[in-house]
Design a protein around this motif. Structure first.
Motif, PDB file in Angstrom:
ATOM      1  N   GLU A  20       0.879  -1.177   0.000  1.00  0.00           N
ATOM      2  CA  GLU A  20       0.000   0.000   0.000  1.00  0.00           C
ATOM      3  C   GLU A  20       0.912   1.220   0.000  1.00  0.00           C
ATOM      4  O   GLU A  20       1.455   1.607   1.029  1.00  0.00           O
ATOM      5  N   VAL A  21       1.092   1.807  -1.176  1.00  0.00           N
ATOM      6  CA  VAL A  21       2.122   2.829  -1.360  1.00  0.00           C
ATOM      7  C   VAL A  21       1.511   4.232  -1.339  1.00  0.00           C
ATOM      8  O   VAL A  21       0.586   4.535  -2.098  1.00  0.00           O
ATOM      9  N   PHE A  22       2.055   5.078  -0.466  1.00  0.00           N
ATOM     10  CA  PHE A  22       1.749   6.507  -0.465  1.00  0.00           C
ATOM     11  C   PHE A  22       2.924   7.175  -1.177  1.00  0.00           C
ATOM     12  O   PHE A  22       4.014   7.304  -0.607  1.00  0.00           O
ATOM     13  N   ALA A  23       2.729   7.547  -2.445  1.00  0.00           N
ATOM     14  CA  ALA A  23       3.812   8.032  -3.292  1.00  0.00           C
ATOM     15  C   ALA A  23       3.735   9.548  -3.458  1.00  0.00           C
ATOM     16  O   ALA A  23       2.683  10.083  -3.817  1.00  0.00           O
ATOM     17  N   VAL A  24       4.856  10.213  -3.218  1.00  0.00           N
ATOM     18  CA  VAL A  24       4.918  11.674  -3.286  1.00  0.00           C
ATOM     19  C   VAL A  24       5.802  12.094  -4.452  1.00  0.00           C
ATOM     20  O   VAL A  24       6.962  11.686  -4.546  1.00  0.00           O
ATOM     21  N   ALA A  25       5.267  12.914  -5.342  1.00  0.00           N
ATOM     22  CA  ALA A  25       6.013  13.407  -6.500  1.00  0.00           C
ATOM     23  C   ALA A  25       5.920  14.931  -6.570  1.00  0.00           C
ATOM     24  O   ALA A  25       5.090  15.551  -5.906  1.00  0.00           O
ATOM     25  N   ARG A  57       2.510  -1.222   4.383  1.00  0.00           N
ATOM     26  CA  ARG A  57       2.347   0.190   3.992  1.00  0.00           C
ATOM     27  C   ARG A  57       3.718   0.833   3.788  1.00  0.00           C
ATOM     28  O   ARG A  57       4.624   0.668   4.591  1.00  0.00           O
ATOM     29  N   VAL A  58       3.859   1.607   2.712  1.00  0.00           N
ATOM     30  CA  VAL A  58       5.139   2.243   2.374  1.00  0.00           C
ATOM     31  C   VAL A  58       4.897   3.702   1.989  1.00  0.00           C
ATOM     32  O   VAL A  58       4.017   4.001   1.179  1.00  0.00           O
ATOM     33  N   VAL A  59       5.691   4.595   2.571  1.00  0.00           N
ATOM     34  CA  VAL A  59       5.731   5.987   2.130  1.00  0.00           C
ATOM     35  C   VAL A  59       6.941   6.106   1.211  1.00  0.00           C
ATOM     36  O   VAL A  59       8.066   5.782   1.599  1.00  0.00           O
ATOM     37  N   PHE A  60       6.714   6.571  -0.020  1.00  0.00           N
ATOM     38  CA  PHE A  60       7.737   6.482  -1.063  1.00  0.00           C
ATOM     39  C   PHE A  60       7.892   7.811  -1.785  1.00  0.00           C
ATOM     40  O   PHE A  60       6.910   8.391  -2.266  1.00  0.00           O
ATOM     41  N   GLU A  61       9.130   8.305  -1.859  1.00  0.00           N
ATOM     42  CA  GLU A  61       9.397   9.492  -2.673  1.00  0.00           C
ATOM     43  C   GLU A  61       9.536   9.065  -4.124  1.00  0.00           C
ATOM     44  O   GLU A  61      10.493   8.378  -4.481  1.00  0.00           O
ATOM     45  N   ALA A  62       8.585   9.457  -4.938  1.00  0.00           N
ATOM     46  CA  ALA A  62       8.527   9.022  -6.340  1.00  0.00           C
ATOM     47  C   ALA A  62       9.283  10.012  -7.213  1.00  0.00           C
ATOM     48  O   ALA A  62       9.198  11.223  -7.026  1.00  0.00           O
ATOM     49  N   ASP A  63      10.002   9.485  -8.189  1.00  0.00           N
ATOM     50  CA  ASP A  63      10.933  10.286  -8.995  1.00  0.00           C
ATOM     51  C   ASP A  63      10.415  10.450 -10.417  1.00  0.00           C
ATOM     52  O   ASP A  63      10.207   9.472 -11.132  1.00  0.00           O
ATOM     53  N   GLU A  64      10.239  11.712 -10.815  1.00  0.00           N
ATOM     54  CA  GLU A  64       9.803  11.988 -12.185  1.00  0.00           C
ATOM     55  C   GLU A  64      10.980  12.141 -13.137  1.00  0.00           C
ATOM     56  O   GLU A  64      10.805  12.161 -14.363  1.00  0.00           O
ATOM     57  N   SER A  65      12.212  12.235 -12.601  1.00  0.00           N
ATOM     58  CA  SER A  65      13.371  12.555 -13.445  1.00  0.00           C
ATOM     59  C   SER A  65      13.636  11.482 -14.495  1.00  0.00           C
ATOM     60  O   SER A  65      14.164  11.770 -15.559  1.00  0.00           O
ATOM     61  N   ASP A  66      13.258  10.227 -14.192  1.00  0.00           N
ATOM     62  CA  ASP A  66      13.440   9.135 -15.154  1.00  0.00           C
ATOM     63  C   ASP A  66      12.128   8.399 -15.441  1.00  0.00           C
ATOM     64  O   ASP A  66      12.137   7.277 -15.945  1.00  0.00           O
ATOM     65  N   LEU A  95       6.061   6.321 -12.521  1.00  0.00           N
ATOM     66  CA  LEU A  95       4.982   5.600 -13.184  1.00  0.00           C
ATOM     67  C   LEU A  95       5.013   4.104 -12.874  1.00  0.00           C
ATOM     68  O   LEU A  95       4.101   3.374 -13.263  1.00  0.00           O
ATOM     69  N   GLU A  96       6.046   3.651 -12.177  1.00  0.00           N
ATOM     70  CA  GLU A  96       6.219   2.220 -11.892  1.00  0.00           C
ATOM     71  C   GLU A  96       6.052   1.883 -10.417  1.00  0.00           C
ATOM     72  O   GLU A  96       6.315   0.758 -10.014  1.00  0.00           O
ATOM     73  N   CYS A  97       5.623   2.838  -9.579  1.00  0.00           N
ATOM     74  CA  CYS A  97       5.687   2.623  -8.130  1.00  0.00           C
ATOM     75  C   CYS A  97       4.381   2.127  -7.505  1.00  0.00           C
ATOM     76  O   CYS A  97       4.275   2.053  -6.278  1.00  0.00           O
ATOM     77  N   ASN A  98       3.369   1.827  -8.319  1.00  0.00           N
ATOM     78  CA  ASN A  98       2.140   1.223  -7.813  1.00  0.00           C
ATOM     79  C   ASN A  98       1.490   2.039  -6.687  1.00  0.00           C
ATOM     80  O   ASN A  98       1.233   1.527  -5.590  1.00  0.00           O
ATOM     81  N   PRO A  99       1.179   3.322  -6.916  1.00  0.00           N
ATOM     82  CA  PRO A  99       0.649   4.136  -5.824  1.00  0.00           C
ATOM     83  C   PRO A  99      -0.781   3.778  -5.452  1.00  0.00           C
ATOM     84  O   PRO A  99      -1.649   3.601  -6.304  1.00  0.00           O
ATOM     85  N   SER A 100      -1.026   3.651  -4.158  1.00  0.00           N
ATOM     86  CA  SER A 100      -2.399   3.561  -3.654  1.00  0.00           C
ATOM     87  C   SER A 100      -2.934   4.981  -3.489  1.00  0.00           C
ATOM     88  O   SER A 100      -4.058   5.295  -3.842  1.00  0.00           O
ATOM     89  N   CYS A 101      -2.069   5.853  -2.939  1.00  0.00           N
ATOM     90  CA  CYS A 101      -2.376   7.281  -2.833  1.00  0.00           C
ATOM     91  C   CYS A 101      -1.232   8.056  -3.467  1.00  0.00           C
ATOM     92  O   CYS A 101      -0.068   7.865  -3.099  1.00  0.00           O
ATOM     93  N   PHE A 114       0.372   9.252 -13.638  1.00  0.00           N
ATOM     94  CA  PHE A 114       0.741   8.915 -12.260  1.00  0.00           C
ATOM     95  C   PHE A 114      -0.457   9.064 -11.329  1.00  0.00           C
ATOM     96  O   PHE A 114      -0.767   8.166 -10.531  1.00  0.00           O
ATOM     97  N   LEU A 115      -1.162  10.175 -11.444  1.00  0.00           N
ATOM     98  CA  LEU A 115      -2.321  10.427 -10.586  1.00  0.00           C
ATOM     99  C   LEU A 115      -3.454   9.445 -10.863  1.00  0.00           C
ATOM    100  O   LEU A 115      -4.095   8.933  -9.942  1.00  0.00           O
ATOM    101  N   LYS A 116      -3.683   9.163 -12.126  1.00  0.00           N
ATOM    102  CA  LYS A 116      -4.779   8.254 -12.496  1.00  0.00           C
ATOM    103  C   LYS A 116      -4.514   6.814 -12.062  1.00  0.00           C
ATOM    104  O   LYS A 116      -5.456   6.029 -11.901  1.00  0.00           O
ATOM    105  N   SER A 117      -3.247   6.467 -11.870  1.00  0.00           N
ATOM    106  CA  SER A 117      -2.909   5.084 -11.506  1.00  0.00           C
ATOM    107  C   SER A 117      -3.199   4.777 -10.044  1.00  0.00           C
ATOM    108  O   SER A 117      -3.161   3.613  -9.637  1.00  0.00           O
ATOM    109  N   ALA A 118      -3.514   5.804  -9.252  1.00  0.00           N
ATOM    110  CA  ALA A 118      -3.756   5.621  -7.819  1.00  0.00           C
ATOM    111  C   ALA A 118      -5.245   5.549  -7.500  1.00  0.00           C
ATOM    112  O   ALA A 118      -6.084   6.080  -8.239  1.00  0.00           O
ATOM    113  N   LYS A 119      -5.568   4.914  -6.377  1.00  0.00           N
ATOM    114  CA  LYS A 119      -6.960   4.855  -5.928  1.00  0.00           C
ATOM    115  C   LYS A 119      -7.432   6.215  -5.438  1.00  0.00           C
ATOM    116  O   LYS A 119      -8.607   6.550  -5.540  1.00  0.00           O
ATOM    117  N   SER A 120      -6.504   6.981  -4.876  1.00  0.00           N
ATOM    118  CA  SER A 120      -6.818   8.334  -4.411  1.00  0.00           C
ATOM    119  C   SER A 120      -5.612   9.222  -4.652  1.00  0.00           C
ATOM    120  O   SER A 120      -4.486   8.735  -4.825  1.00  0.00           O
TER     121      SER A 120
END
Length: 446
Positions: free
Chosen positions: A106-111, A152-161, A165-171, A199-205
């Motif tokens: 359950e990934v909370f991804a921040v970009a 549950r994972v809080v993850f800093e998501a990277d747009e530089s590469d 788009l590969e981090c499976n975000p729940s939020c 990226f936003l559309k791939s998440a549940k919220s």
């Protein structure tokens, strides 16, 4: 592949992103090894954790592992990559490995271009039972990683590469979508914006800063979307300094819901914005009372408004390397000056990459407005070819001091030019803006 039972080798394990994955998988039960070109503080930390690290790269490091993962800078001709192929071991880039590593979490991804490390660290403080993978060192747990067995994972998501788009975000949380790393997107703004939208559309919220010029234009994303408007949703913002420690207080009201008052480490409206995004994400799963309590765990992150001394000469290390970030930090420092009456304010700028300076030239020229002194160091080129930039002419309004390097001597900074000390900075606030090696000089070589 059930990674928690596998032997996994990381090439370039000393990197901030790769080391986070290595620590995380170690906590899940995987047998982890790695290598890097040179020893560093990260590789030393990994060794202390029991991870076998080879310095430098050597084909002997590849010895029948189940999977090899490498950082983005590792090339196909790397000796370990070649040996892994020879032994028919699957080889993945960090980007390619994310879906496998985070696929069942359950990934909370921040970009975002700015503030994502701070937002990620604040969110990890709130979600204290979650693993955290951050692109900077959290002062809360003195690492870029808090590796737990939690789903549950809080993850800093990277747009530089495009790896976000590969981090499976729940939020999915987006602080802003200001153009950066445009070479990844063929300098095509439409392609860049589409990646954020995907990226936003791939998440549940999702939680977005709806005052960002692009994010505010988005329509229905097909999920639960919390649209945060800083100018109206952040209220009663005040600042205080306790024992030299800066704090920001604010009330958060979003979508006609009053979330209450919060107190967070750091100074400035941008800190309140980052904290609010973290709060809105966490509020989907935690009661507000717990959020208000847990946010006090946040102690800042290394190199972000990082106060190194509290003497008459206050030395601050800051990662800001884009005009928007520099302007935000300077605005906060002026607030800090109002509270502490510490003067003058000296900015020490180590430009990061010729291409970034060239792409944002006017922004850099304007962002130092209001400083009492400006010191400009040579460009930290990161392997780029030199682009002619007339810093003396462009920044003449500031009457800048040009130096080759900085040397810290106790709580004083010496400016060095052609091997000689040309000035001594020993009073007021001295803030170093850099994503390069200035950080080590500010810390006395540490």
């Amino acid at each position: 592949m059930a990674l928690k039972t596998k032997k996994i080798h990381f090439i370039g394990i000393g990197g901030i992103g790769i080391s986070a994955l290595a620590k995380f998988l170690l906590a899940q039960g995987a047998e982890v090894s790695g290598s890097d070109i040179a020893e560093g503080c990260v590789t030393k930390e990994l060794k202390q954790m029991g991870i076998k690290v080879s310095i430098p790269h050597t084909k002997e490091a590849i010895c029948g592992q189940d999977l090899v993962i490498h950082s983005a800078i590792i090339k196909p001709d790397n000796i370990e990559v070649q040996e892994a192929h020879q032994q028919r071991i699957p080889v993945l880039s960090r980007k390619e490995s994310l879906k496998m590593i985070l696929g069942d979490k359950e990934v909370f991804a921040v970009a975002g271009a700015h503030g994502k490390s701070t937002t990620t660290a604040i969110l990890s403080a709130i979600l204290k039972d979650a693993s955290a993978l951050i692109g900077a060192e959290s002062k809360e747990f003195h690492s870029n990683t808090r590796a737990l067995k939690s789903k549950r994972v809080v993850f800093e998501a990277d747009e530089s590469d495009k790896s976000f788009l590969e981090c499976n975000p729940s939020c999915a949380i987006v602080t802003n979508a200001e153009p950066e790393h445009m070479e990844t997107y063929a300098h095509d703004l439409a392609q860049f914006h589409k990646a954020y939208e995907d990226f936003l559309k791939s998440a549940k919220s999702c939680v977005i800063n709806a005052e960002d010029s692009f994010l505010k234009s988005l329509g229905d994303l097909g999920n639960i979307c919390i649209r945060f408007y800083p100018s109206k949703d952040l209220r009663e913002i005040t600042y205080l300094v306790e024992n030299g420690i800066p704090k920001t207080q604010f009330r958060l009201v979003c979508g006609n819901k009053d979330y209450g008052k919060f107190n967070v480490y750091g100074l400035g409206e941008h800190i309140a914005l980052d904290a609010a995004l973290a709060i809105l994400a966490a509020a989907q799963i935690l009661p507000l009372e717990e959020i208000t309590k847990n946010i006090q765990n946040y102690r800042g992150i290394k190199k972000r408004f990082d106060i190194l001394t509290h003497d008459k000469c206050m030395i601050i290390d800051d990662y800001a390397h884009h005009p928007t970030e520099i302007a935000a930090t300077l605005k906060s420092l002026k607030k800090y000056q109002e509270l502490t009456h510490i003067k003058p304010l000296t900015a020490i700028w180590q430009p990061h990459k010729y291409s970034r300076v060239a792409d944002n030239l006017q922004g850099f020229v304007e962002c130092f407005e209001g400083v009492d002194r400006l010191v400009i160091l040579p460009v930290y080129a990161v392997g780029e070819s030199e682009i002619p930039i007339d810093f003396k002419k462009l920044f003449a309004r500031y009457q800048p001091i040009f130096a080759d390097s900085i040397v810290r001597q106790n709580n004083t900074l010496l400016l060095i030019q052609e091997g000689k000390t040309i000035d001594c900075l020993d009073n007021g606030i001295l803030v170093g803006f850099n994503a390069g090696n200035l950080t080590y000089a500010l810390r006395g070589g540490i």
